[in-house]
Scaffold this motif. Structure first.
Motif, short mmCIF file in Angstrom:
data_model
loop_
_atom_site.label_atom_id
_atom_site.label_comp_id
_atom_site.label_asym_id
_atom_site.label_seq_id
_atom_site.Cartn_x
_atom_site.Cartn_y
_atom_site.Cartn_z
N PHE A 62 -24.93 11.12 131.37
CA PHE A 62 -25.99 12.10 131.08
C PHE A 62 -26.60 12.62 132.38
O PHE A 62 -27.81 12.83 132.46
CB PHE A 62 -27.07 11.50 130.17
N TYR A 64 -27.10 15.35 134.04
CA TYR A 64 -27.04 16.81 133.94
C TYR A 64 -27.30 17.51 135.26
O TYR A 64 -26.79 18.60 135.51
CB TYR A 64 -28.03 17.30 132.87
N ASN A 68 -25.14 20.15 136.79
CA ASN A 68 -25.65 21.42 137.32
C ASN A 68 -25.16 21.69 138.74
O ASN A 68 -24.86 22.83 139.12
CB ASN A 68 -27.18 21.41 137.31
N ARG A 72 -23.19 24.80 139.56
CA ARG A 72 -23.74 25.66 140.60
C ARG A 72 -22.70 25.90 141.70
O ARG A 72 -22.52 27.01 142.19
CB ARG A 72 -25.00 25.03 141.20
N PRO A 92 -24.28 24.37 125.11
CA PRO A 92 -24.23 24.37 126.58
C PRO A 92 -25.11 23.25 127.13
O PRO A 92 -26.25 23.09 126.70
CB PRO A 92 -24.78 25.74 126.96
N TYR A 96 -24.50 28.00 134.80
CA TYR A 96 -24.97 28.83 135.90
C TYR A 96 -24.26 30.18 135.84
O TYR A 96 -23.05 30.26 135.58
CB TYR A 96 -24.70 28.17 137.25
N ILE A 97 -25.03 31.22 136.07
CA ILE A 97 -24.46 32.56 136.06
C ILE A 97 -24.82 33.24 137.35
O ILE A 97 -25.94 33.12 137.84
CB ILE A 97 -24.99 33.37 134.86
N MET B 1 -33.48 28.06 125.77
CA MET B 1 -32.50 27.76 126.81
C MET B 1 -32.95 28.35 128.13
O MET B 1 -33.46 29.46 128.19
CB MET B 1 -31.16 28.38 126.41
N THR B 2 -32.77 27.63 129.16
CA THR B 2 -33.07 28.15 130.50
C THR B 2 -31.80 28.16 131.32
O THR B 2 -31.04 27.21 131.31
CB THR B 2 -34.12 27.25 131.19
N VAL B 3 -31.62 29.23 132.00
CA VAL B 3 -30.44 29.35 132.85
C VAL B 3 -30.88 29.31 134.29
O VAL B 3 -31.79 30.02 134.70
CB VAL B 3 -29.70 30.66 132.57
N GLN B 4 -30.27 28.41 135.03
CA GLN B 4 -30.61 28.33 136.45
C GLN B 4 -29.57 29.11 137.25
O GLN B 4 -28.37 28.90 137.08
CB GLN B 4 -30.61 26.87 136.90
N PHE B 5 -30.03 29.99 138.07
CA PHE B 5 -29.12 30.85 138.85
C PHE B 5 -28.89 30.28 140.24
O PHE B 5 -29.80 29.78 140.88
CB PHE B 5 -29.67 32.27 138.94
N VAL B 6 -27.70 30.43 140.64
CA VAL B 6 -27.32 29.90 141.94
C VAL B 6 -27.53 30.97 143.00
O VAL B 6 -27.16 32.12 142.80
CB VAL B 6 -25.83 29.47 141.92
N ASP B 8 -26.55 32.50 146.50
CA ASP B 8 -25.34 32.50 147.33
C ASP B 8 -25.72 32.17 148.76
O ASP B 8 -26.00 33.02 149.59
CB ASP B 8 -24.68 33.89 147.30
N ASN B 183 -32.71 13.48 134.04
CA ASN B 183 -31.54 13.79 133.22
C ASN B 183 -31.77 13.46 131.74
O ASN B 183 -31.20 14.10 130.86
CB ASN B 183 -30.33 13.04 133.73
N ILE B 186 -33.49 16.37 130.40
CA ILE B 186 -32.52 17.49 130.28
C ILE B 186 -31.62 17.27 129.08
O ILE B 186 -31.27 18.21 128.34
CB ILE B 186 -31.68 17.60 131.58
N HIS B 190 -30.97 19.65 125.98
CA HIS B 190 -29.66 20.12 125.54
C HIS B 190 -29.25 19.51 124.21
O HIS B 190 -28.09 19.62 123.80
CB HIS B 190 -28.59 19.79 126.59
N ALA B 207 -37.09 20.11 140.23
CA ALA B 207 -35.67 20.04 139.85
C ALA B 207 -35.50 20.24 138.36
O ALA B 207 -34.55 20.91 137.90
CB ALA B 207 -35.10 18.70 140.28
N ALA B 211 -33.94 23.39 136.15
CA ALA B 211 -32.77 23.13 135.31
C ALA B 211 -32.97 23.58 133.88
O ALA B 211 -32.01 24.04 133.23
CB ALA B 211 -32.43 21.64 135.34
#
Lengths: 697, 295
Positions: A62, A64, A68, A72, A92, A96-97, B1-6, B8, B183, B186, B190, B207, B211
């Motif tokens: 677990f 996560y 991630n 990522r 899901p 990551y998008i 839902m939460t989306v974490q963006f990376v 670059d 976790n 999290i 999920h 963190a 997430a």
């Protein structure tokens, strides 16, 4: 708009190059797309397999945050749009998008968690996104799935960039090759062709340039062939020019060239104010040479004459052969007529120098007519007409004559032409008529016949002398028709008189040489048979000139006439050749003494001696003699005294028309002796009665 | 839902350097201690890299204050860390309350953490707001995901203590364990479990906020406040050294350099602590595990 060969070739090459380049571009781009698509797949699969491999521990724990980190890290890879770990139930648990793709992010965020995988899967069906799924398995238990989306955006950008670069490169290549090929085509193909075109234009203008042969290829061969062609055309043209402008026999300029030179001389003389002369030269009796020695000898004579005439000329003068036995001489810059006369004299002298032809010595005489520019004409046509007229007059005058053109010549010529035209219709319009002049026994003074005389009463000009129109008829050939008409009318008259019980005696008819050639004896026999006239009732008068023309044919025709039974008379004896060989070769019945000899009797000793000689010769040859033009008793007396058989003339009777002559015969005047100052020497013999002669003129 | 963006960006140079330093330290920690250097051990609630990043400045600070080399040692997992406790390889150690209770015979607490301005924290049970779970009794037959293992004070002992206090028995719910409290939260987010056992500060952790969308979670139950993570030294350590170390730690808040160290360690301060401060913890441990020092 018409494109040239160069433009067509260049456009064709450009089209071919463009199509080839486009096909090549398509192939390379297509191959590149496939390769990069494959690479994208490989990278996606590599990431997926990696995540699938390392994810089970984190899922089982677990962890996560660790997942991630994985997603990522995956999502931070180039071209990865999203990385997603979902539970076996499709929920899901890590996603990551890539933040840069806002439109995609919005669509994903709008999706519910339970529908996110299907949403992503549907996005994968689009061209810009490659969607891949990988199961996450631990000890054969499915722990979840890893979804990764690979963007084709950079791939498409790269393809677009590659396509752009390639198109620029290919366009540069196409332009360069097009320009290079066009230049090569221009220098290697067009320039030689342009030279050939220019050369062809020059050939069309009558020039014959030589095209430079610069290569051994097809164009070089074409240039060589062109040169060979122009050489051949030049030769042919020269040959044609020679054939068209020069006489093949003598090598002298022909009529066309002569006219051209006259034209040039006229132009030159106009500018300089000079005079020049044309001399028209015609050989006398050239036909005799051809007939007696053959055409080869005639040709040789023409060549020789041409050479002799040319030898008499200055360099600036020209000699041409107009055709047949006609020559034309152009004498430039003439000072006066005397100079021309001297030149003409030299020509006559040169032409008449004896030469050997066919083993015989031949003397050729010629007649020369002269016309002067500008006195006798200012153009070619006028000069040629006048010089021809002058030559005609010279020939008519005497063999070997030289005559300058005069205006009177043209008048005479015009009159002659009008006479010829009128003569054509004279027969149809009944303007011609026969007259009869009785011929008497010289001693008995009794009429024995008559000479047939032809009279032409012109409606406008009145009486026209036979001496005037018969030469015209002979020259135009009308004499044949006229002669036949005379013969027909004479036979008709004689037959009519006999039918009326009148004894017409003999009729003497003059026969032309032209008429004599054409089966005359056969036609005469048919006519005599038609009218039932005994042959002895006709006497045909033939001049010496007829005998000269064609010995064999004349001999044959005379023999036929003699066999037919008609009498033959040699007319105008003493005025022409008076060759005794004719009397020996051709058997005649009668000699006619020309009135010119009779006119001087009895006082002119020459005439008297000549007449006495003729009468003595005739007696020796057993020929009857008719004296013409007896107008005085002294003349008749002289003739009778020296044995002349017959006489005719105004002293005895004037010519009379058909009706008058018939009346004359009916009235019995013929039976009465003509009232003479001298008594008749004796009875009229049967021969005297039969010796009827009649003249056409 | 939460989306974490990376974002670059490449790894920083610091992260790489820290990783290399960590590898070097884990290869020879004991040798350093034997040479007279003090060994500072930190329990692996964070990964080794993060632990080093946070606590290396503190070790350096203490070393400077003591005039003696202090070496930071991390462990790859709790098992390895606990072997170090049992073998007393650490002169100074930070661990959770349960660890202290178990090692209290050989280690003596001298201080405690202050995090997010608090010296205490509580065990918490989180559920999703859309789970319709509003009482501990509703967890019967459900799955509870605890943060850490069975020795996690806030992630397991305190939540289970509350469940036991609510009348539940261990057999009446399924226990699952995430690697750490964050976790577990999290996991519930999920929907991998119905409730998560964690500390009351977990939901505030950046963190966690990065997430998930913490707004979709709610607190089901909170335990009493318990003193925060302890700092302990070996009982064999001389008193003077022990006091020097305690003084160095407690006075961090009083200097700029100390504040930087605290900031690096994501702490708001370190306060004094003594053994009796952990009696409430002992009560919970005893209720959950039945003993204070399980074998």
């Amino acid at each position: 708009m018409q494109f040239g060969l160069r433009a067509k070739f260049t456009v064709t090459v450009l089209v071919i190059l463009t199509v080839t380049m486009a096909a090549t571009t398509y192939y390379f781009i297509h191959t590149s797309i496939e390769r990069q698509e494959q690479q994208l797949h490989e990278r996606g699969r590599a990431l997926g397999r990696l995540i699938s491999l390392i994810s089970p521990q984190a899922i089982l724990a677990f962890d996560y945050l660790q997942l991630n980190d994985y997603t990522r890290e995956v999502s931070s890879q180039p071209d990865v749009v999203y990385g997603l770990v979902v539970s076996p139930q499709g929920v899901p648990i890590s996603s990551y998008i890539r933040g840069s793709n806002t439109s995609l992010r919005d669509r994903i965020e709008a999706a519910r968690p339970n529908t996110l995988p299907s949403t992503l899967q549907s996005l994968g069906g689009e061209d810009e996104l490659l969607h891949l799924e990988f199961p996450i398995i631990h000890n054969e238990v499915l722990l979840g799935r890893f979804l990764v989306g690979m963007s084709r955006e950079s791939l498409q950008k790269q393809i677009r960039r590659q396509l752009t670069v390639q198109m620029f490169v290919f366009a540069a290549i196409v332009l360069f090759l097009g320009a290079a090929i066009s230049a090569v085509f221009r220098f290697s193909v067009l320039r030689p062709i342009e030279k050939l075109i220019a050369a062809s234009d020059e050939v069309a203008r009558g020039q014959y340039p030589v095209v430079e042969v610069t290569s051994a290829d097809e164009l070089g061969m074409l240039a060589r062939a062109f040169n060979a062609m122009t050489d051949e055309v030049k030769l042919k043209q020269a040959k044609l020019h020679r054939q068209a402008n020069f006489d093949a026999l003598t090598g002298l300029p022909n009529r066309m060239m002569a006219f051209e030179r006259i034209t040039l001389e006229i132009n030159r003389a106009k500018r300089s104010g000079e005079r020049f002369a044309l001399m028209f030269i015609d050989l006398d009796n050239f036909k005799d040479v051809n007939d007696s020695l053959g055409h080869a000898a005639g040709d040789q004579l023409l060549v020789d004459i041409g050479a002799r005439l040319q030898a008499c000329m200055r360099d600036a003068d020209s000699v041409a052969r107009l055709g047949g036995d006609e020559f034309l001489v152009l004498v430039s810059n003439v000072a006066d007529e005397g100079e021309i006369e001297r030149i003409a004299a030299r020509m006559l002298e040169a032409a008449s120098e004896p030469r050997e032809l066919g083993g015989r010595k031949v003397v050729a005489k010629c007649s020369i007519g002269i016309a002067l520019y500008p006195d006798n004409g200012e153009d070619v046509e006028a000069l040629m007409a006048n010089v021809d007229n002058a030559m005609y007059q010279a020939k008519a005058k005497q063999s070997g004559s030289v005559m300058f053109f005069t205006k009177e010549m043209n008048i005479r010529l015009r009159e002659r032409m009008e006479l010829e035209q009128d003569l054509h219709v004279a027969l149809e319009l009944g303007q011609l008529a026969l007259h009869f002049q009785p011929i008497y026994g010289a001693a008995s003074r009794r009429p024995t016949g008559a000479e047939v005389l032809l009279r032409w009463r012109h409606p406008e000009r009145g009486f026209i002398s036979p001496a005037h129109f018969i030469p015209v008829a002979e020259a135009s050939g009308q004499i044949v028709e006229i002669g036949e008409w005379v013969l027909e009318q004479a036979c008709r008259c004689w037959s009519g008189w006999r039918d009326r019980g009148i004894e017409p005696g003999f009729l003497a008819i003059n026969i032309s040489g032209v008429q004599f050639r054409r089966n005359f004896s056969r036609r005469l026999g048919e006519r005599l048979s038609t009218y039932g006239i005994p042959p002895k009732a006709l006497e045909l008068e033939i001049t010496e000139r007829v005998l000269v023309e064609d010995h064999d044919q004349v001999a044959e025709e005379l023999s036929s006439l003699r066999a037919l039974g008609v009498r033959l008379s040699l007319d105008d004896f003493g005025t022409g050749y008076s060759a005794l060989t004719y009397l020996k070769r051709f058997r005649f019945d009668v000699l006619k003494i020309d009135q010119s000899f009779v006119a001087g009797l009895p006082d002119n000793p020459d005439d008297a001696s000549l007449v006495k000689a003729i009468l003595a010769m005739a007696t020796g040859l057993d020929l009857k003699v008719v004296a013409e033009g007896v107008e005085k008793e002294e003349q008749l007396h002289f003739l009778v005294t020296h044995g002349c058989d017959f006489a005719q003339g105004y002293l005895l009777a004037r010519p009379m028309d058909e009706k008058a002559y018939a009346s004359y015969l009916e009235s019995g005047q013929a039976d009465e002796p003509v009232c003479l100052t001298l008594p008749p020497t004796g009875e009229t013999t049967a021969e005297e009665a039969a010796a009827v002669s009649f003249k056409t003129f | 839902m939460t989306v974490q963006f990376v974002r670059d960006r490449p790894r920083t140079i610091n992260e790489v350097a820290a990783l290399l330093w960590f590898v070097a330290m884990t290869a020879m920690p004991v040798a350093r201690a034997a040479e007279g250097a003090l060994v500072m051990g930190v329990f692996p609630r964070l990964n080794a890299s993060e632990t080093t990043t946070r606590y290396a400045p503190l070790a350096d600070y203490v070393s400077e204050q003591l005039g003696r080399k202090v070496s930071l040692v991390t462990s790859k997992d709790f098992e390895a860390f606990w072997r170090g406790i049992e073998e007393q390889r650490y002169d100074i150690v930070q661990y959770n309350q349960y660890h202290y209770i178990r090692s209290a015979k050989t280690y003596q607490v001298i201080a405690h953490n202050k995090e997010f301005g608090k010296s205490t924290l509580a065990g918490v049970l989180y559920v999703r707001k859309d789970s319709n779970i509003t009482s501990l009794g509703q967890l019967r037959g459900r799955t509870v995901l605890f943060g850490g293992g069975e020795d996690a004070m806030m992630g397991y002992i305190a939540p289970v203590y509350m469940m036991l206090q609510a009348g539940l028995k261990k057999e009446e719910f399924k226990s699952r364990f995430a690697v750490n409290p964050l976790n577990s939260v999290i996991g519930v987010y999920h929907k991998q479990a119905d409730a998560a056992g964690s500390g009351d500060g977990a939901i505030e952790q950046p963190a966690l906020k990065n997430a998930i969308n913490t707004d979709e979670l709610t607190v089901l139950a909170v335990s009493e406040q318990l003193l925060h993570l302890p700092w302990a030294v070996k009982r064999t350590m001389p008193a003077r050294l022990r006091e020097s170390i305690q003084s160095a730690l407690v006075n961090l808040e009083n200097s700029e350099a100390g504040k930087k160290v605290l900031k690096s360690a994501v702490l708001t301060g370190i306060g004094k602590a003594e053994d009796k401060d952990y009696d409430p913890h002992r009560k919970m441990v005893r209720a959950v595990t039945g003993t204070l020092s399980p074998q």
